[in-house]
Design a protein around this motif. Structure first.
Motif, PDB file in Angstrom:
ATOM      1  N   ALA A  59       4.188 -23.350   9.975  1.00 23.99           N
ATOM      2  CA  ALA A  59       4.319 -24.678   9.363  1.00 23.99           C
ATOM      3  C   ALA A  59       2.967 -25.329   9.111  1.00 23.99           C
ATOM      4  CB  ALA A  59       5.175 -25.572  10.250  1.00 23.99           C
ATOM      5  N   PHE A  60       2.040 -25.169  10.063  1.00 22.95           N
ATOM      6  CA  PHE A  60       0.773 -25.891   9.959  1.00 22.95           C
ATOM      7  C   PHE A  60      -0.349 -25.080   9.317  1.00 22.95           C
ATOM      8  CE2 PHE A  60       2.913 -28.423  13.192  1.00 22.95           C
ATOM      9  CZ  PHE A  60       2.602 -29.710  12.780  1.00 22.95           C
ATOM     10  N   THR A  61      -0.139 -23.794   9.080  1.00 25.19           N
ATOM     11  CA  THR A  61      -1.212 -22.973   8.508  1.00 25.19           C
ATOM     12  C   THR A  61      -0.809 -22.292   7.199  1.00 25.19           C
ATOM     13  OG1 THR A  61      -0.563 -21.053   9.863  1.00 25.19           O
ATOM     14  CG2 THR A  61      -2.254 -22.532  10.775  1.00 25.19           C
ATOM     15  N   LEU A  62       0.285 -21.539   7.195  1.00 25.94           N
ATOM     16  CA  LEU A  62       0.677 -20.771   6.015  1.00 25.94           C
ATOM     17  C   LEU A  62       1.527 -21.571   5.033  1.00 25.94           C
ATOM     18  CD1 LEU A  62       1.619 -17.346   7.667  1.00 25.94           C
ATOM     19  CD2 LEU A  62      -0.623 -18.188   6.972  1.00 25.94           C
ATOM     20  N   ARG A  63       2.300 -22.509   5.532  1.00 29.03           N
ATOM     21  CA  ARG A  63       3.241 -23.237   4.670  1.00 29.03           C
ATOM     22  C   ARG A  63       2.586 -24.284   3.768  1.00 29.03           C
ATOM     23  NH1 ARG A  63       8.448 -25.036   3.845  1.00 29.03           N
ATOM     24  NH2 ARG A  63       8.618 -27.281   3.493  1.00 29.03           N
ATOM     25  N   PRO A  64       1.630 -25.102   4.236  1.00 27.34           N
ATOM     26  CA  PRO A  64       1.118 -26.194   3.393  1.00 27.34           C
ATOM     27  C   PRO A  64       0.557 -25.703   2.058  1.00 27.34           C
ATOM     28  CG  PRO A  64       0.435 -26.521   5.658  1.00 27.34           C
ATOM     29  CD  PRO A  64       1.036 -25.147   5.587  1.00 27.34           C
ATOM     30  N   ALA A  65       0.955 -26.382   0.998  1.00 29.50           N
ATOM     31  CA  ALA A  65       0.476 -26.072  -0.344  1.00 29.50           C
ATOM     32  C   ALA A  65       0.732 -27.272  -1.237  1.00 29.50           C
ATOM     33  CB  ALA A  65       1.166 -24.827  -0.908  1.00 29.50           C
ATOM     34  N   ARG A  76       3.973 -29.530  -0.398  1.00 33.20           N
ATOM     35  CA  ARG A  76       4.668 -28.821   0.683  1.00 33.20           C
ATOM     36  C   ARG A  76       3.861 -28.986   1.964  1.00 33.20           C
ATOM     37  NH1 ARG A  76       6.016 -22.716  -0.456  1.00 33.20           N
ATOM     38  NH2 ARG A  76       3.948 -22.349   0.439  1.00 33.20           N
ATOM     39  N   ASN A  77       4.312 -29.895   2.788  1.00 32.88           N
ATOM     40  CA  ASN A  77       3.686 -30.181   4.070  1.00 32.88           C
ATOM     41  C   ASN A  77       4.399 -29.405   5.174  1.00 32.88           C
ATOM     42  OD1 ASN A  77       1.698 -31.822   3.048  1.00 32.88           O
ATOM     43  ND2 ASN A  77       2.836 -33.724   3.342  1.00 32.88           N
ATOM     44  N   PRO A  78       3.918 -29.475   6.425  1.00 31.83           N
ATOM     45  CA  PRO A  78       4.526 -28.658   7.483  1.00 31.83           C
ATOM     46  C   PRO A  78       6.039 -28.791   7.607  1.00 31.83           C
ATOM     47  CG  PRO A  78       2.468 -29.567   8.257  1.00 31.83           C
ATOM     48  CD  PRO A  78       2.694 -30.148   6.903  1.00 31.83           C
ATOM     49  N   PHE A  79       6.578 -29.994   7.505  1.00 29.86           N
ATOM     50  CA  PHE A  79       8.007 -30.181   7.739  1.00 29.86           C
ATOM     51  C   PHE A  79       8.761 -30.798   6.560  1.00 29.86           C
ATOM     52  CE2 PHE A  79       5.981 -30.581  11.998  1.00 29.86           C
ATOM     53  CZ  PHE A  79       6.454 -29.380  12.520  1.00 29.86           C
ATOM     54  N   ARG A  80       8.084 -31.026   5.447  1.00 30.15           N
ATOM     55  CA  ARG A  80       8.754 -31.633   4.300  1.00 30.15           C
ATOM     56  C   ARG A  80       8.235 -31.053   2.992  1.00 30.15           C
ATOM     57  NH1 ARG A  80       8.512 -38.091   4.780  1.00 30.15           N
ATOM     58  NH2 ARG A  80       6.286 -37.626   4.976  1.00 30.15           N
ATOM     59  N   LEU A  81       9.084 -31.100   1.979  1.00 27.31           N
ATOM     60  CA  LEU A  81       8.696 -30.772   0.609  1.00 27.31           C
ATOM     61  C   LEU A  81       8.955 -32.008  -0.238  1.00 27.31           C
ATOM     62  CD1 LEU A  81       7.815 -28.823  -1.642  1.00 27.31           C
ATOM     63  CD2 LEU A  81      10.210 -28.120  -1.849  1.00 27.31           C
ATOM     64  N   TRP A 211      13.617 -31.989   3.922  1.00 26.49           N
ATOM     65  CA  TRP A 211      13.110 -31.547   5.213  1.00 26.49           C
ATOM     66  C   TRP A 211      13.178 -30.026   5.310  1.00 26.49           C
ATOM     67  CZ3 TRP A 211      10.641 -34.573   8.645  1.00 26.49           C
ATOM     68  CH2 TRP A 211      10.761 -35.952   8.505  1.00 26.49           C
ATOM     69  N   ALA A 212      12.189 -29.434   5.969  1.00 21.37           N
ATOM     70  CA  ALA A 212      12.112 -27.975   6.098  1.00 21.37           C
ATOM     71  C   ALA A 212      12.878 -27.534   7.344  1.00 21.37           C
ATOM     72  CB  ALA A 212      10.652 -27.526   6.183  1.00 21.37           C
ATOM     73  N   TYR A 213      14.220 -27.502   7.212  1.00 23.77           N
ATOM     74  CA  TYR A 213      15.044 -27.128   8.358  1.00 23.77           C
ATOM     75  C   TYR A 213      14.820 -25.677   8.760  1.00 23.77           C
ATOM     76  CZ  TYR A 213      17.412 -31.546   7.522  1.00 23.77           C
ATOM     77  OH  TYR A 213      17.686 -32.881   7.357  1.00 23.77           O
ATOM     78  N   GLU A 214      14.361 -24.845   7.826  1.00 29.74           N
ATOM     79  CA  GLU A 214      14.082 -23.450   8.167  1.00 29.74           C
ATOM     80  C   GLU A 214      12.917 -23.329   9.137  1.00 29.74           C
ATOM     81  OE1 GLU A 214      11.789 -24.387   4.363  1.00 29.74           O
ATOM     82  OE2 GLU A 214      13.730 -24.868   5.275  1.00 29.74           O
ATOM     83  N   VAL A 215      12.106 -24.367   9.243  1.00 33.13           N
ATOM     84  CA  VAL A 215      11.015 -24.409  10.216  1.00 33.13           C
ATOM     85  C   VAL A 215      11.438 -25.206  11.453  1.00 33.13           C
ATOM     86  CG1 VAL A 215       8.677 -25.262  10.646  1.00 33.13           C
ATOM     87  CG2 VAL A 215       9.225 -24.170   8.465  1.00 33.13           C
ATOM     88  N   ILE A 216      12.107 -26.326  11.225  1.00 33.67           N
ATOM     89  CA  ILE A 216      12.469 -27.220  12.325  1.00 33.67           C
ATOM     90  C   ILE A 216      13.496 -26.579  13.257  1.00 33.67           C
ATOM     91  CG2 ILE A 216      13.498 -29.447  12.890  1.00 33.67           C
ATOM     92  CD1 ILE A 216      12.398 -30.482  10.207  1.00 33.67           C
ATOM     93  N   ALA A 217      14.529 -25.946  12.686  1.00 39.01           N
ATOM     94  CA  ALA A 217      15.620 -25.411  13.503  1.00 39.01           C
ATOM     95  C   ALA A 217      15.157 -24.361  14.517  1.00 39.01           C
ATOM     96  CB  ALA A 217      16.728 -24.852  12.602  1.00 39.01           C
TER      97      ALA A 217
END
Length: 233
Positions: A59-65, A76-81, A211-217
């Motif tokens: 979430a904090f390294t590969l996901r942000p864009a 695209r932040n760690p927990f939200r788009l 919300w990025a539930y695929e990361v949060i869950a």
């Protein structure tokens, strides 16, 4: 006649990508070693820690864009788009962090484009060196004036993008423009796109936040499992 498909510029931090991959390798190495060689509750603790840690690292390294398209900006932040049509963007602000400000006053941080004080200092040194070289070139016979070549990207070479470097350009020889840090160049590109695309009819619409539930869950599941294992001893 339909217009050709225009791809979004995708901005990512190479440093974050490299750091994330290294962290995942370390977590995998230590975690699987504990899983297959540990005794008692150790394998279960290792499994719970991996379920918690891996999604957070991603979430904090590969996901942000940041995806800049012709009609909208996707953050695209760690927990939200966050999807923001250009017509809803009031401005792009750089302070302690880079942010997009909407017409409604909402602020969203650009995790993929962090402010780099070190990068700005390096750019300032390159600017001073280029100015000194230009001054020597004007004062000496046969010397080259203007900016020295290679004053563009240092270190890891700017931001990784899905379409080259997304418009990031090193100053050309002889240019009088300032040398900018890579993250500042990204913000310049985004402001330029906002100025061009903001008034367009196709760039209007509503802001959406998912919300990025695929990361949060999985992270929550790992945290709960780890808490239970620690509680039972």
């Amino acid at each position: 006649m339909t217009s050709p498909l225009v791809k979004d510029h995708a901005y990512r931090s190479p440093q974050a990508l490299i750091g994330g991959v290294l962290l995942l390798v370390i977590i995998g190495w230590l975690g699987f070693d504990a899983l297959f060689r540990g005794h008692g509750h150790v394998p279960w603790l290792a499994l719970a820690t991996m379920i918690l840690a891996v999604p957070l690292v991603i979430a904090f390294t590969l996901r942000p864009a940041v995806f800049a398209g012709p009609d909208r900006l996707r953050v695209r932040n760690p927990f939200r788009l966050i999807t923001i049509p250009w017509g809803q963007v009031a401005g792009l602000r750089s302070g302690f962090s880079n942010e997009v400000v909407t017409e409604g006053g909402a602020k969203y941080q650009l995790w993929a484009v962090p402010v780099s004080l070190r990068g700005r200092k390096k750019a300032a040194r390159r600017q001073a060196k280029a100015a000194a070289d230009a001054q020597r070139g004007r004062g000496g016979s046969g010397a080259r004036g203007g900016f020295a070549s290679g004053t563009g990207f240092g270190g890891l070479g700017g931001f990784a993008t899905g379409t080259g470097f997304g418009g990031l350009r090193p100053p050309e020889a002889g240019s009088d423009g300032p040398v900018r840090a890579d993250t500042d160049k990204v913000m310049d590109d985004l402001r330029e796109m906002l100025e061009r695309r903001g008034p367009e009819g196709s760039a209007q619409g509503e802001i959406t936040v998912r919300w990025a539930y695929e990361v949060i869950a999985p992270a929550v599941a790992g945290a709960v499992l780890l808490a239970v294992l620690l509680a039972v001893g």
